[in-house]
Design an enzyme around this catalytic site. Structure first.
Site, PDB file in Angstrom:
ATOM      1  N   ARG A  74      30.722  11.206  -9.806  1.00 13.56           N
ATOM      2  CA  ARG A  74      30.126  10.023  -9.157  1.00 13.56           C
ATOM      3  C   ARG A  74      29.750  10.347  -7.710  1.00 13.56           C
ATOM      4  O   ARG A  74      28.580  10.481  -7.384  1.00 13.56           O
ATOM      5  CB  ARG A  74      31.121   8.848  -9.239  1.00 13.56           C
ATOM      6  CG  ARG A  74      30.506   7.487  -8.972  1.00 13.56           C
ATOM      7  CD  ARG A  74      30.351   7.155  -7.503  1.00 13.56           C
ATOM      8  NE  ARG A  74      31.599   7.129  -6.763  1.00 13.56           N
ATOM      9  CZ  ARG A  74      31.668   7.096  -5.430  1.00 13.56           C
ATOM     10  NH1 ARG A  74      30.580   7.105  -4.694  1.00 13.56           N
ATOM     11  NH2 ARG A  74      32.842   7.108  -4.815  1.00 13.56           N
TER      12      ARG A  74
ATOM     13  N   HIS B 236      40.667   9.359   0.297  1.00 16.44           N
ATOM     14  CA  HIS B 236      39.373   9.878  -0.163  1.00 16.44           C
ATOM     15  C   HIS B 236      38.745  10.592   1.028  1.00 16.44           C
ATOM     16  O   HIS B 236      38.301   9.953   1.984  1.00 16.44           O
ATOM     17  CB  HIS B 236      38.524   8.689  -0.635  1.00 16.44           C
ATOM     18  CG  HIS B 236      37.126   9.033  -1.023  1.00 16.44           C
ATOM     19  ND1 HIS B 236      36.733   9.123  -2.344  1.00 16.44           N
ATOM     20  CD2 HIS B 236      36.024   9.296  -0.288  1.00 16.44           C
ATOM     21  CE1 HIS B 236      35.441   9.421  -2.395  1.00 16.44           C
ATOM     22  NE2 HIS B 236      34.987   9.534  -1.167  1.00 16.44           N
TER      23      HIS B 236
ATOM     24  N   HIS C 286      36.326  13.599   2.936  1.00 10.47           N
ATOM     25  CA  HIS C 286      35.196  14.534   2.935  1.00 10.47           C
ATOM     26  C   HIS C 286      35.493  15.619   3.970  1.00 10.47           C
ATOM     27  O   HIS C 286      36.185  15.374   4.955  1.00 10.47           O
ATOM     28  CB  HIS C 286      33.895  13.803   3.259  1.00 10.47           C
ATOM     29  CG  HIS C 286      33.389  12.966   2.116  1.00 10.47           C
ATOM     30  ND1 HIS C 286      32.273  13.301   1.388  1.00 10.47           N
ATOM     31  CD2 HIS C 286      33.872  11.839   1.554  1.00 10.47           C
ATOM     32  CE1 HIS C 286      32.072  12.395   0.436  1.00 10.47           C
ATOM     33  NE2 HIS C 286      33.035  11.486   0.513  1.00 10.47           N
TER      34      HIS C 286
ATOM     35  N   CYS D 257      27.126  11.199   0.683  1.00 12.96           N
ATOM     36  CA  CYS D 257      26.662   9.854   0.315  1.00 12.96           C
ATOM     37  C   CYS D 257      25.243   9.686   0.825  1.00 12.96           C
ATOM     38  O   CYS D 257      24.948   9.957   1.986  1.00 12.96           O
ATOM     39  CB  CYS D 257      27.581   8.812   0.946  1.00 12.96           C
ATOM     40  SG  CYS D 257      26.975   7.138   0.732  1.00 12.96           S
TER      41      CYS D 257
ATOM     42  N   ASN E 108      32.989  16.097  -0.660  1.00  7.49           N
ATOM     43  CA  ASN E 108      34.406  15.729  -0.692  1.00  7.49           C
ATOM     44  C   ASN E 108      35.243  16.985  -0.539  1.00  7.49           C
ATOM     45  O   ASN E 108      34.778  18.091  -0.803  1.00  7.49           O
ATOM     46  CB  ASN E 108      34.763  15.116  -2.048  1.00  7.49           C
ATOM     47  CG  ASN E 108      34.005  13.847  -2.342  1.00  7.49           C
ATOM     48  OD1 ASN E 108      32.840  13.894  -2.728  1.00  7.49           O
ATOM     49  ND2 ASN E 108      34.642  12.719  -2.153  1.00  7.49           N
TER      50      ASN E 108
HETATM   51  N1  COA Z   1      23.141  -2.617 -11.210  1.00  9.03           N
HETATM   52  C1  COA Z   1      21.852  -2.695 -11.599  1.00  9.03           C
HETATM   53  N2  COA Z   1      20.961  -3.583 -11.101  1.00  9.03           N
HETATM   54  C2  COA Z   1      21.426  -4.430 -10.159  1.00  9.03           C
HETATM   55  C3  COA Z   1      22.743  -4.388  -9.700  1.00  9.03           C
HETATM   56  C4  COA Z   1      23.621  -3.438 -10.258  1.00  9.03           C
HETATM   57  N3  COA Z   1      24.897  -3.342  -9.882  1.00  9.03           N
HETATM   58  N4  COA Z   1      22.897  -5.351  -8.762  1.00  9.03           N
HETATM   59  C5  COA Z   1      21.714  -5.967  -8.634  1.00  9.03           C
HETATM   60  N5  COA Z   1      20.827  -5.431  -9.489  1.00  9.03           N
HETATM   61  C6  COA Z   1      19.424  -5.799  -9.692  1.00  9.03           C
HETATM   62  C7  COA Z   1      19.265  -7.311  -9.878  1.00  9.03           C
HETATM   63  O1  COA Z   1      19.462  -7.663 -11.212  1.00  9.03           O
HETATM   64  C8  COA Z   1      17.845  -7.519  -9.406  1.00  9.03           C
HETATM   65  O2  COA Z   1      16.974  -7.116 -10.459  1.00  9.03           O
HETATM   66  P1  COA Z   1      15.534  -7.803 -10.670  1.00  9.03           P
HETATM   67  O3  COA Z   1      14.763  -7.477  -9.438  1.00  9.03           O
HETATM   68  O4  COA Z   1      15.032  -7.132 -11.905  1.00  9.03           O
HETATM   69  O5  COA Z   1      15.834  -9.262 -10.824  1.00  9.03           O
HETATM   70  C9  COA Z   1      17.692  -6.525  -8.281  1.00  9.03           C
HETATM   71  O6  COA Z   1      18.704  -5.518  -8.490  1.00  9.03           O
HETATM   72  C10 COA Z   1      17.896  -7.123  -6.914  1.00  9.03           C
HETATM   73  O7  COA Z   1      19.153  -7.811  -6.892  1.00  9.03           O
HETATM   74  P2  COA Z   1      19.947  -8.052  -5.550  1.00  9.03           P
HETATM   75  O8  COA Z   1      21.241  -8.715  -5.871  1.00  9.03           O
HETATM   76  O9  COA Z   1      19.023  -8.740  -4.554  1.00  9.03           O
HETATM   77  O10 COA Z   1      20.283  -6.585  -5.104  1.00  9.03           O
HETATM   78  P3  COA Z   1      19.820  -5.795  -3.811  1.00  9.03           P
HETATM   79  O11 COA Z   1      18.380  -5.444  -3.886  1.00  9.03           O
HETATM   80  O12 COA Z   1      20.292  -6.543  -2.618  1.00  9.03           O
HETATM   81  O13 COA Z   1      20.661  -4.443  -3.980  1.00  9.03           O
HETATM   82  C11 COA Z   1      22.614  -3.282  -4.736  1.00  9.03           C
HETATM   83  C12 COA Z   1      22.057  -4.487  -3.998  1.00  9.03           C
HETATM   84  C13 COA Z   1      24.103  -3.273  -4.494  1.00  9.03           C
HETATM   85  C14 COA Z   1      22.298  -3.423  -6.202  1.00  9.03           C
HETATM   86  C15 COA Z   1      21.936  -1.994  -4.213  1.00  9.03           C
HETATM   87  O14 COA Z   1      21.958  -1.993  -2.822  1.00  9.03           O
HETATM   88  C16 COA Z   1      22.599  -0.744  -4.740  1.00  9.03           C
HETATM   89  O15 COA Z   1      22.513  -0.435  -5.927  1.00  9.03           O
HETATM   90  N6  COA Z   1      23.268   0.023  -3.887  1.00  9.03           N
HETATM   91  C17 COA Z   1      24.016   1.184  -4.346  1.00  9.03           C
HETATM   92  C18 COA Z   1      24.360   2.063  -3.208  1.00  9.03           C
HETATM   93  C19 COA Z   1      25.288   3.179  -3.662  1.00  9.03           C
HETATM   94  O16 COA Z   1      25.354   3.557  -4.810  1.00  9.03           O
HETATM   95  N7  COA Z   1      26.022   3.746  -2.692  1.00  9.03           N
HETATM   96  C20 COA Z   1      26.917   4.810  -2.941  1.00  9.03           C
HETATM   97  C21 COA Z   1      28.217   4.380  -3.499  1.00  9.03           C
HETATM   98  S1  COA Z   1      29.158   3.419  -2.387  1.00  9.03           S
HETATM   99 ZN    ZN Z   2      32.968   9.734  -0.681  1.00  2.74          ZN
END
Ligand code: COA
Ligand code: ZN
Length: 310
Positions: A13, A205, A207, A238, A247
């Site tokens: 991950r 955790h 790095h 990240c 990490n």
């Molecule tokens: N998995 C898949 N799709 C997701 C989701 C999830 N966990 N959470 C929200 N969505 C989708 C919604 O369904 C929506 O879809 P649509 O446009 O088809 O209706 C769209 O994303 C926007 O939803 P919203 O709640 O406004 O999300 P956002 O655009 O504010 O994004 C996250 C929020 C959290 C989903 C996004 O920032 C993200 O995936 N970040 C991950 C960062 C990461 O992995 N960091 C490293 C690990 S910490």
């Molecule tokens: Zn990390």
């Protein structure tokens, strides 16, 4: 046998979410199988995040479905919100991880939410998970420093840990996401927390950006902590934390802990095979310091075994 330590392998991950080279589901599963064969029993295998934002995790369902069915294998998925949680639960997972960073800047860049919103979303996920019979770990990301706003005040971490524990998280993973901390800070963070909640509630955790990770892990040991995250070969970084390197390498952590009399249940030779697979899959040279040493020993042995040419 030595005292048990518990290592969660997060390479699949945390390690793979940042790789520029696409890694196939098949390669992820080869890596998972090698890690399990090496003795890994705690695996953070995937995250359920937006597939357009982190395409490396788009095959989370397939990865989970392809993991071998091994007794006592504890698989976690990182879920940033309720949508991610629902996706994880559909796959029959028993454990999820939420993540709250210590500053608004970091939370907004990572999850598009402020700290208060991220905490609220995480507490909702934890509450729902417990109602559904799942357990939840909670990362405090940027616990030592934020990639945007600098060093994190200790009391911020203490307050967050309290909120997450009171909210039902069974483990707080104190995360030095960008590898900017030092052993003294680890003690300042952990000593009061361990005194209040017990060491079992904490995981580190780390790095290794500045080469401090093992020293910090040992500071954790001295505070009573026995749970750590690491990633095979030191994979990691990240995408939302500029400057973060991998990490702490699982093989380095295993070596340090085993050499110091602890029992990790993980074999170094087994990890070596897993590193080779991770190298092929990511097209990168990987491996902790101990692997460099093991390779040099092999080279010496091979040189001694060569018949003399003259
Ligand atoms: N998995 C898949 N799709 C997701 C989701 C999830 N966990 N959470 C929200 N969505 C989708 C919604 O369904 C929506 O879809 P649509 O446009 O088809 O209706 C769209 O994303 C926007 O939803 P919203 O709640 O406004 O999300 P956002 O655009 O504010 O994004 C996250 C929020 C959290 C989903 C996004 O920032 C993200 O995936 N970040 C991950 C960062 C990461 O992995 N960091 C490293 C690990 S910490
Ligand atoms: Zn990390």
């Amino acid at each position: 046998m030595g005292e048990r330590v518990f290592i969660t392998e997060v390479g699949l991950r945390d390690g793979l979410q940042n790789q520029p080279v696409p890694v196939s589901t098949q390669d992820k599963l080869r890596l998972a199988n090698a890690l399990i064969a090496a003795g890994v029993r705690r695996l953070e295998a995937v995250s359920f995040v937006h597939p357009k934002i982190v395409p490396q995790m788009a095959d989370a369902v397939e990865v989970l479905a392809g993991l071998p069915k091994v007794d006592a294998l504890n698989v976690t998925a990182l879920v940033p919100n309720m949508k991610g949680y629902e996706r994880a639960r559909e796959q029959g997972l028993k454990r999820v991880a939420v993540v709250v960073s210590t500053t608004d800047t970091f939370n907004l860049r990572n999850l598009n939410m402020t700290t208060a919103q991220t905490m609220e979303a995480s507490l909702s996920v934890i509450r729902q998970a417990r109602q559904d019979g799942l357990s939840a770990r909670a990362y405090i990301s940027g616990a030592l420093a934020c990639p945007y706003d600098g060093p994190t005040p200790v009391d911020v971490v203490h307050r967050m840990a309290e909120q997450l524990i009171n909210g039902g998280a069974d483990e707080i993973s104190v995360a030095d996401t960008i590898g900017a901390g030092n052993p003294r800070q680890i003690k300042d963070i952990l000593r009061p927390l361990v005194a209040q909640y017990g060491a079992e509630a904490f995981n580190l955790h780390l790095h290794d950006t500045r080469g401090m990770a093992l020293a910090m892990a040992w500071a954790g040991i001295e505070c009573g902590v026995r749970k750590f995250d690491s990633s095979v070969g030191g994979l990691g970084g990240c995408p939302f934390a500029p400057g973060a390197s991998g990490n702490v390498a699982t093989e380095d952590l295993v070596y340090m802990l085993e050499a110091s009399g602890f029992d990790s249940g993980i074999s170094l030779e087994g990890l070596r095979e897993a590193v080779a697979i991770a190298e092929q899959a990511t097209q990168k040279t990987l491996g902790g310091r101990i692997l460099t040493w093991m390779r040099s020993q092999d080279a010496l042995k091979a040189a001694k075994a060569q018949p003399c040419a003259s």
